[in-house]
Design a protein around this motif. Structure first.
Motif, PDB file in Angstrom:
ATOM      1  N   GLU A   1       0.779  -1.337   0.049  1.00 17.96           N
ATOM      2  CA  GLU A   1       0.013   0.008  -0.048  1.00 17.96           C
ATOM      3  C   GLU A   1       0.760   1.190   0.034  1.00 17.96           C
ATOM      4  O   GLU A   1       0.242   2.308  -0.031  1.00 17.96           O
ATOM      5  N   THR A   2       2.072   1.337   0.109  1.00 22.73           N
ATOM      6  CA  THR A   2       3.053   2.335   0.144  1.00 22.73           C
ATOM      7  C   THR A   2       3.005   2.891  -1.364  1.00 22.73           C
ATOM      8  O   THR A   2       2.938   2.591  -2.244  1.00 22.73           O
ATOM      9  N   LYS A   3       2.830   4.365  -1.139  1.00 27.67           N
ATOM     10  CA  LYS A   3       2.749   5.345  -2.171  1.00 27.67           C
ATOM     11  C   LYS A   3       4.168   5.820  -2.236  1.00 27.67           C
ATOM     12  O   LYS A   3       4.438   6.855  -1.487  1.00 27.67           O
ATOM     13  N   PHE A   4       5.133   5.695  -2.973  1.00 27.01           N
ATOM     14  CA  PHE A   4       6.525   6.094  -3.032  1.00 27.01           C
ATOM     15  C   PHE A   4       6.366   7.396  -3.696  1.00 27.01           C
ATOM     16  O   PHE A   4       5.282   7.900  -4.471  1.00 27.01           O
ATOM     17  N   GLU A   5       7.175   8.204  -3.594  1.00 30.29           N
ATOM     18  CA  GLU A   5       7.465   9.726  -4.298  1.00 30.29           C
ATOM     19  C   GLU A   5       7.300   9.523  -5.734  1.00 30.29           C
ATOM     20  O   GLU A   5       7.469   8.646  -6.449  1.00 30.29           O
ATOM     21  N   ASP A   6       6.619  10.616  -6.302  1.00 31.76           N
ATOM     22  CA  ASP A   6       6.345  10.827  -7.836  1.00 31.76           C
ATOM     23  C   ASP A   6       5.483   9.759  -8.134  1.00 31.76           C
ATOM     24  O   ASP A   6       5.523   9.429  -9.437  1.00 31.76           O
ATOM     25  N   GLY A   7       4.721   9.140  -7.607  1.00 29.61           N
ATOM     26  CA  GLY A   7       3.883   8.170  -7.947  1.00 29.61           C
ATOM     27  C   GLY A   7       4.312   7.098  -8.390  1.00 29.61           C
ATOM     28  O   GLY A   7       3.838   6.036  -9.028  1.00 29.61           O
ATOM     29  N   TYR A   8       5.294   6.580  -7.716  1.00 29.71           N
ATOM     30  CA  TYR A   8       5.877   5.136  -7.842  1.00 29.71           C
ATOM     31  C   TYR A   8       5.102   4.258  -6.933  1.00 29.71           C
ATOM     32  O   TYR A   8       4.799   4.574  -5.698  1.00 29.71           O
ATOM     33  N   ARG A   9       5.006   2.809  -7.221  1.00 30.02           N
ATOM     34  CA  ARG A   9       4.288   2.017  -6.433  1.00 30.02           C
ATOM     35  C   ARG A   9       5.040   0.709  -6.370  1.00 30.02           C
ATOM     36  O   ARG A   9       5.717   0.407  -7.340  1.00 30.02           O
ATOM     37  N   MET A  10       4.592  -0.169  -5.779  1.00 26.11           N
ATOM     38  CA  MET A  10       5.262  -1.574  -5.645  1.00 26.11           C
ATOM     39  C   MET A  10       4.057  -2.434  -6.483  1.00 26.11           C
ATOM     40  O   MET A  10       3.141  -2.577  -6.525  1.00 26.11           O
ATOM     41  N   PHE A  11       4.748  -3.343  -7.309  1.00 19.49           N
ATOM     42  CA  PHE A  11       4.156  -4.203  -8.122  1.00 19.49           C
ATOM     43  C   PHE A  11       4.605  -5.832  -8.005  1.00 19.49           C
ATOM     44  O   PHE A  11       5.947  -5.789  -8.101  1.00 19.49           O
ATOM     45  N   ASP A  12       3.722  -6.764  -7.681  1.00 19.02           N
ATOM     46  CA  ASP A  12       4.194  -7.927  -7.567  1.00 19.02           C
ATOM     47  C   ASP A  12       3.467  -8.888  -8.284  1.00 19.02           C
ATOM     48  O   ASP A  12       2.011  -8.666  -8.307  1.00 19.02           O
ATOM     49  N   VAL A  13       4.023 -10.095  -8.815  1.00 18.97           N
ATOM     50  CA  VAL A  13       3.414 -11.210  -9.417  1.00 18.97           C
ATOM     51  C   VAL A  13       3.962 -12.285  -9.539  1.00 18.97           C
ATOM     52  O   VAL A  13       5.168 -12.491  -9.206  1.00 18.97           O
ATOM     53  N   GLU A  14       3.423 -13.675  -9.277  1.00 15.82           N
ATOM     54  CA  GLU A  14       3.910 -14.810  -9.344  1.00 15.82           C
ATOM     55  C   GLU A  14       3.971 -15.291 -10.711  1.00 15.82           C
ATOM     56  O   GLU A  14       2.959 -15.268 -11.328  1.00 15.82           O
ATOM     57  N   ASP A  15       5.235 -15.696 -10.956  1.00 12.04           N
ATOM     58  CA  ASP A  15       5.374 -16.088 -12.578  1.00 12.04           C
ATOM     59  C   ASP A  15       5.810 -17.609 -12.360  1.00 12.04           C
ATOM     60  O   ASP A  15       6.673 -17.772 -11.666  1.00 12.04           O
ATOM     61  N   ASP A  16       5.432 -18.440 -13.194  1.00 12.86           N
ATOM     62  CA  ASP A  16       5.543 -19.821 -13.251  1.00 12.86           C
ATOM     63  C   ASP A  16       7.207 -20.051 -13.593  1.00 12.86           C
ATOM     64  O   ASP A  16       7.781 -21.084 -12.877  1.00 12.86           O
ATOM     65  N   ASP A  17       7.710 -19.374 -14.483  1.00 14.43           N
ATOM     66  CA  ASP A  17       8.926 -19.363 -14.874  1.00 14.43           C
ATOM     67  C   ASP A  17       9.940 -18.724 -14.246  1.00 14.43           C
ATOM     68  O   ASP A  17      11.021 -19.381 -13.847  1.00 14.43           O
ATOM     69  N   ARG A  18       9.922 -17.481 -13.730  1.00 10.73           N
ATOM     70  CA  ARG A  18      10.762 -16.742 -13.150  1.00 10.73           C
ATOM     71  C   ARG A  18      10.463 -16.704 -11.529  1.00 10.73           C
ATOM     72  O   ARG A  18      11.406 -16.026 -10.851  1.00 10.73           O
ATOM     73  N   GLY A  19       9.464 -17.442 -11.005  1.00 11.68           N
ATOM     74  CA  GLY A  19       9.201 -17.109  -9.652  1.00 11.68           C
ATOM     75  C   GLY A  19       8.326 -15.815  -9.220  1.00 11.68           C
ATOM     76  O   GLY A  19       7.752 -15.240 -10.061  1.00 11.68           O
ATOM     77  N   TYR A  20       8.640 -15.511  -7.937  1.00 12.23           N
ATOM     78  CA  TYR A  20       7.955 -14.204  -7.546  1.00 12.23           C
ATOM     79  C   TYR A  20       8.763 -12.923  -7.803  1.00 12.23           C
ATOM     80  O   TYR A  20       9.707 -12.993  -7.454  1.00 12.23           O
ATOM     81  N   MET A  21       7.978 -12.249  -8.633  1.00 10.21           N
ATOM     82  CA  MET A  21       8.647 -11.008  -9.282  1.00 10.21           C
ATOM     83  C   MET A  21       8.155  -9.775  -8.452  1.00 10.21           C
ATOM     84  O   MET A  21       6.971  -9.661  -8.390  1.00 10.21           O
ATOM     85  N   VAL A  22       9.098  -8.867  -8.049  1.00  7.53           N
ATOM     86  CA  VAL A  22       8.641  -7.496  -7.288  1.00  7.53           C
ATOM     87  C   VAL A  22       9.404  -6.491  -8.009  1.00  7.53           C
ATOM     88  O   VAL A  22      10.425  -6.528  -8.146  1.00  7.53           O
ATOM     89  N   ARG A  23       8.696  -5.324  -8.312  1.00  8.70           N
ATOM     90  CA  ARG A  23       9.148  -4.107  -8.772  1.00  8.70           C
ATOM     91  C   ARG A  23       8.478  -2.934  -8.181  1.00  8.70           C
ATOM     92  O   ARG A  23       7.456  -2.938  -7.700  1.00  8.70           O
ATOM     93  N   ILE A  24       9.307  -1.790  -8.603  1.00  9.69           N
ATOM     94  CA  ILE A  24       8.992  -0.598  -7.913  1.00  9.69           C
ATOM     95  C   ILE A  24       8.381   0.111  -9.331  1.00  9.69           C
ATOM     96  O   ILE A  24       9.423   0.286 -10.217  1.00  9.69           O
ATOM     97  N   VAL A  25       7.364   0.617  -9.870  1.00 10.95           N
ATOM     98  CA  VAL A  25       6.897   1.060 -11.055  1.00 10.95           C
ATOM     99  C   VAL A  25       6.249   2.432 -10.803  1.00 10.95           C
ATOM    100  O   VAL A  25       5.567   2.748  -9.744  1.00 10.95           O
ATOM    101  N   LYS A  26       6.199   3.351 -11.877  1.00  9.46           N
ATOM    102  CA  LYS A  26       5.706   4.450 -11.954  1.00  9.46           C
ATOM    103  C   LYS A  26       4.079   4.046 -12.157  1.00  9.46           C
ATOM    104  O   LYS A  26       3.487   3.157 -13.003  1.00  9.46           O
ATOM    105  N   ASN A  27       3.246   4.559 -11.155  1.00  8.96           N
ATOM    106  CA  ASN A  27       1.679   4.508 -11.388  1.00  8.96           C
ATOM    107  C   ASN A  27       1.271   5.269 -12.371  1.00  8.96           C
ATOM    108  O   ASN A  27       1.220   6.306 -12.512  1.00  8.96           O
ATOM    109  N   LYS A  28       0.653   4.590 -13.514  1.00  9.14           N
ATOM    110  CA  LYS A  28       0.032   5.236 -14.629  1.00  9.14           C
ATOM    111  C   LYS A  28      -1.402   5.308 -14.759  1.00  9.14           C
ATOM    112  O   LYS A  28      -2.223   4.690 -14.196  1.00  9.14           O
TER     113      LYS A  28
END
Length: 140
Positions: A113-140
């Motif tokens: 739920e964290t809203k980082f500076e300048d509209g960035y946020r945390m994004f996570d997804v479980e991928d069958d091939d790459r495992g658990y992926m976590v990123r900080i991305v710009k909220n568009k």
């Protein structure tokens, strides 16, 4: 208050600042002093607005993509201190989070739920091939 009162206050403040500046003060030292006031008194949520207002007053171009990179660097630095068990790799438009799967899940749950500076946020997804992926991305 009227605009004239603000202009007078701004001029008075500029005069007071100018009075206390040593003649030998270099631009880097002055920038460091201003940065300290911004950090200590105004908070990081105001940095971009301050810089845009400063650019406007100086008649120079507004902040560009380099400012976005600085924001990502700052977010990554803060997260590295808070989560030393994880690695935060910055690209031009996001931060990829690497580490133990359990540590990434813990991080994602804590920062979801964290809203980082300048509209960035945390994004996570479980991928069958790459495992658990976590990123900080710009909220568009």
């Amino acid at each position: 208050m009227e605009a004239g009162i603000y202009e007078t206050a701004t001029l008075d403040l500029a005069k007071e600042i100018n009075k206390i500046l040593p003649e030998s003060l270099g631009y880097k030292e002055f920038a460091k002093a201003v940065a300290k006031v911004l950090k200590d008194e105004y908070g990081s949520q105001n940095f971009k607005s301050f810089m845009n207002a400063l650019h406007d007053e100086l008649g120079i171009e507004p902040l560009n993509e380099e400012a976005e990179e600085s924001t990502l660097e700052k977010i990554a630095s803060e997260l590295k201190l808070k989560y030393p068990e994880l690695r935060f790799d910055q690209t031009s438009d996001r931060i990829d989070v690497f580490g133990d799967e359990n540590d990434k899940v813990t991080f994602a749950n804590a920062e979801r739920e964290t809203k980082f500076e300048d509209g960035y946020r945390m994004f996570d997804v479980e991928d069958d091939d790459r495992g658990y992926m976590v990123r900080i991305v710009k909220n568009k």
